[in-house]
Scaffold this motif. Structure first.
Motif, short mmCIF file in Angstrom:
data_model
loop_
_atom_site.label_atom_id
_atom_site.label_comp_id
_atom_site.label_asym_id
_atom_site.label_seq_id
_atom_site.Cartn_x
_atom_site.Cartn_y
_atom_site.Cartn_z
N UNK A 284 0.85 -1.19 0.00
CA UNK A 284 0.00 0.00 0.00
C UNK A 284 0.89 1.24 0.00
N UNK A 285 0.57 2.17 -0.88
CA UNK A 285 1.34 3.41 -0.94
C UNK A 285 0.97 4.30 0.25
N UNK A 286 1.92 4.51 1.13
CA UNK A 286 1.67 5.30 2.33
C UNK A 286 2.53 6.56 2.32
N UNK A 287 2.14 7.52 3.15
CA UNK A 287 2.92 8.74 3.31
C UNK A 287 3.76 8.62 4.58
N UNK A 288 4.59 9.61 4.83
CA UNK A 288 5.41 9.60 6.05
C UNK A 288 4.55 9.77 7.30
N UNK A 289 3.30 10.19 7.12
CA UNK A 289 2.37 10.29 8.25
C UNK A 289 1.57 9.01 8.44
N UNK A 290 1.89 8.00 7.63
CA UNK A 290 1.27 6.68 7.69
C UNK A 290 -0.18 6.71 7.22
N UNK A 291 -0.54 7.75 6.47
CA UNK A 291 -1.83 7.76 5.79
C UNK A 291 -1.64 7.15 4.41
N UNK A 292 -2.74 6.65 3.82
CA UNK A 292 -2.66 6.09 2.47
C UNK A 292 -2.79 7.24 1.47
N UNK A 293 -1.92 7.22 0.47
CA UNK A 293 -1.88 8.29 -0.52
C UNK A 293 -3.24 8.52 -1.17
N UNK A 294 -3.72 9.74 -1.08
CA UNK A 294 -4.94 10.13 -1.78
C UNK A 294 -6.23 9.57 -1.22
N UNK A 295 -6.20 8.96 -0.04
CA UNK A 295 -7.41 8.37 0.53
C UNK A 295 -7.63 8.95 1.93
N UNK A 296 -8.77 9.54 2.15
CA UNK A 296 -9.06 10.15 3.44
C UNK A 296 -9.53 9.10 4.46
N UNK A 297 -8.97 9.18 5.67
CA UNK A 297 -9.42 8.31 6.76
C UNK A 297 -8.87 6.91 6.71
N UNK A 298 -7.88 6.65 5.87
CA UNK A 298 -7.28 5.31 5.79
C UNK A 298 -5.79 5.42 6.09
N UNK A 299 -5.30 4.56 6.99
CA UNK A 299 -3.90 4.54 7.41
C UNK A 299 -3.31 3.17 7.12
N UNK A 300 -1.99 3.09 6.99
CA UNK A 300 -1.33 1.81 6.74
C UNK A 300 0.08 1.84 7.32
N UNK A 301 0.54 0.69 7.81
CA UNK A 301 1.89 0.58 8.37
C UNK A 301 2.29 -0.89 8.39
N UNK A 302 3.56 -1.12 8.71
CA UNK A 302 4.05 -2.50 8.81
C UNK A 302 4.49 -3.08 7.48
N UNK A 303 4.53 -4.40 7.41
CA UNK A 303 5.06 -5.10 6.24
C UNK A 303 4.28 -4.84 4.96
N UNK A 304 3.00 -4.53 5.07
CA UNK A 304 2.17 -4.37 3.88
C UNK A 304 2.23 -2.96 3.30
N UNK A 305 2.94 -2.05 3.95
CA UNK A 305 2.92 -0.65 3.55
C UNK A 305 4.29 -0.18 3.06
N UNK A 306 4.27 0.63 2.00
CA UNK A 306 5.49 1.27 1.52
C UNK A 306 5.59 2.65 2.18
N UNK A 307 6.33 2.70 3.29
CA UNK A 307 6.44 3.93 4.08
C UNK A 307 7.76 4.62 3.74
N UNK A 308 7.75 5.88 3.29
CA UNK A 308 8.99 6.58 2.97
C UNK A 308 9.92 6.66 4.18
N UNK A 309 11.21 6.41 3.92
CA UNK A 309 12.21 6.48 4.98
C UNK A 309 12.81 7.89 4.96
N UNK A 310 12.39 8.72 5.88
CA UNK A 310 12.84 10.11 5.90
C UNK A 310 14.32 10.24 6.27
#
Length: 432
Positions: A284-310
């Motif tokens: 799942x495409x996630x942001x650095x805030x762990x929200x899903x890109x372009x989707x309101x009210x949906x969050x993602x983290x862990x192995x299933x999420x592509x979280x940017x490494x700041x």
């Protein structure tokens, strides 16, 4: 009606996020529901020690209903996600499926073993991601020692005493090292067997093992494993395992009764059965805030999420427990900020290092640039994971197991009937 927070997955991310939310939510502010196929969270770094008999298997799992006493738990599978309709299809272990509505969705189902279309792998192989697999593998290895000690058929004996592990990351190296150490200890009870009869193989497609601890410590670990008689094949692939016949791409062929597959993971299939944005690796495409890109009210983290490494621009955080646990703090706080109209924070965490156990009193570690090996690394490994295993209850139980192991030898018994508990009764009903 208070907002409905739905969490998919009761692993690291799901459990820790739900735990933090139930602590921080005001009374009646929101309702939290967790969906998972199991009623417990498995602390996976302890699976090798559970498989080797150093830890009681029940002590490496955390019962969700005990720790998430202010959440609703649904035991079953999320089979599809409809972001547009804000619903998730839920299928219990038995009974009719139904749709679960949500206002805030947290996607954290984790990962599953990444397999390849290798002939015989599905029939002969076993993974190493669950406590059930760890218990089965321990029973299986000990059962093979029993078989070899009891048979006069040399072909059966050789096959029973051949153990193959594919994948030289943390899971593969730790599982092999712990089980080899256990089998070596068990030989004192098998005078019919000699240590050099046991053949252990570690197959790795790349040119190094344990890349997480750096090249120098990886080479040292390789030397240690080979010194213990373990045949480590680098740059080698498994081509076939049909009927237990192991065929490697270097031309080697032999029979083995044990094949353990630890060659990586992939995002949980539920991610594909959704209208969430995913990347080329199925995350799942996630942001650095762990929200899903372009989707309101949906969050993602862990192995299933592509979280940017700041801390490493252009890269993504690694799919490991260290990131998963730390992401939950930011995730839970950002969910609260979303509900309360507050400001969300970014997930930023510099990688602290890695630790790995190679059997009793053996280990390797790289922490904040410092390299450790041997008993000291093993001690650091245990200390670190004891501090990370959730709940005081589990910490105490794990510590008691380790303390008792200082005075008593580990149990060497195969409870094979655990995997087929009705077999004896079925045989009795046929004997008429």
């Amino acid at each position: 009606m208070s907002p409905r927070i739905l969490i998919l997955g009761g692993g690291y991310v799901g459990m820790y996020t739900a735990l933090r939310l139930q602590r921080k939510l005001r009374r009646g502010e929101a309702r939290v529901t967790v969906i998972d196929a199991d009623s417990y969270m498995t602390y996976q770094p302890f699976l090798p020690e559970a498989a080797a008999g150093n830890l009681e298997p029940r002590h490496v799992v955390v019962p969700l209903r005990r720790v998430l006493n202010r959440c609703t738990l649904l035991s079953g599978w999320a089979t599809a996600i409809d972001v547009a309709g804000r619903t998730v299809d839920f299928s219990p272990h038995r009974g009719e499926s139904r749709k679960i509505e949500y206002d805030v969705l947290i996607v954290a189902p984790g990962s599953v073993s990444r397999t390849l279309p290798i002939p015989g792998l599905a029939e002969c192989g076993i993974g190493f991601k669950t406590v059930e697999e760890a218990i089965h593998l321990r029973n299986h290895v000990l059962a093979q020692l029993e078989l070899a000690a009891s048979t006069t058929d040399q072909a059966v004996r050789r096959e029973a005493l051949t153990f193959v592990f594919v994948g030289a990351g943390f899971a593969g190296v730790e599982a092999l090292a712990e089980l080899e150490d256990m089998a070596h200890d068990a030989l004192r009870y098998y005078p019919e067997l000699k240590a050099d009869e046991l053949r252990w193989y570690l197959i790795e497609a790349t040119d190094r093992i344990l890349p997480e601890v750096g090249p120098e410590m990886g080479r040292w670990t390789l030397e240690q494993l080979r010194a213990r008689g373990i045949d480590v094949r680098l740059g080698t692939k498994l081509e076939s395992a049909k009927d237990g016949r192991i065929v490697l791409d270097d031309g080697t062929e032999f029979d083995a009764a044990t094949l353990v597959w630890t060659a990586g993971v992939k995002p949980h299939p539920i991610v594909r059965h959704s209208d969430l944005p995913i990347d080329a690796k199925g995350r799942v495409k996630a942001t650095s805030r762990l929200t899903v890109e372009g989707v309101d009210g949906v969050f993602a983290a862990g192995d299933c999420a592509a979280v940017p490494d700041l801390t490493n621009p252009g890269e993504y955080t690694a799919p490991n427990a260290q990131h998963a646990v730390r992401q939950t703090k930011v995730l839970a706080d950002n969910v609260l900020a979303h509900l309360r109209g507050g400001k969300m924070g970014d997930y930023r965490h510099a990688y602290a290092g890695s630790v790995a156990s190679l059997g009793l009193h053996k280990g390797v570690a790289q922490i904040y640039g410092r390299r450790l090996r041997g008993p000291l690394a093993w001690f650091v490994h245990r200390t670190y994971h004891l501090s990370r295993v959730p709940t005081v209850n589990r910490k105490v139980r794990v510590l008691i197991d380790w303390t008792l192991a200082l005075f008593f030898r580990r149990e060497i018994v195969a409870l094979g009937a655990l995997s087929e508990p009705r077999r004896e009764f079925e045989l009795a009903t046929r004997d008429k």
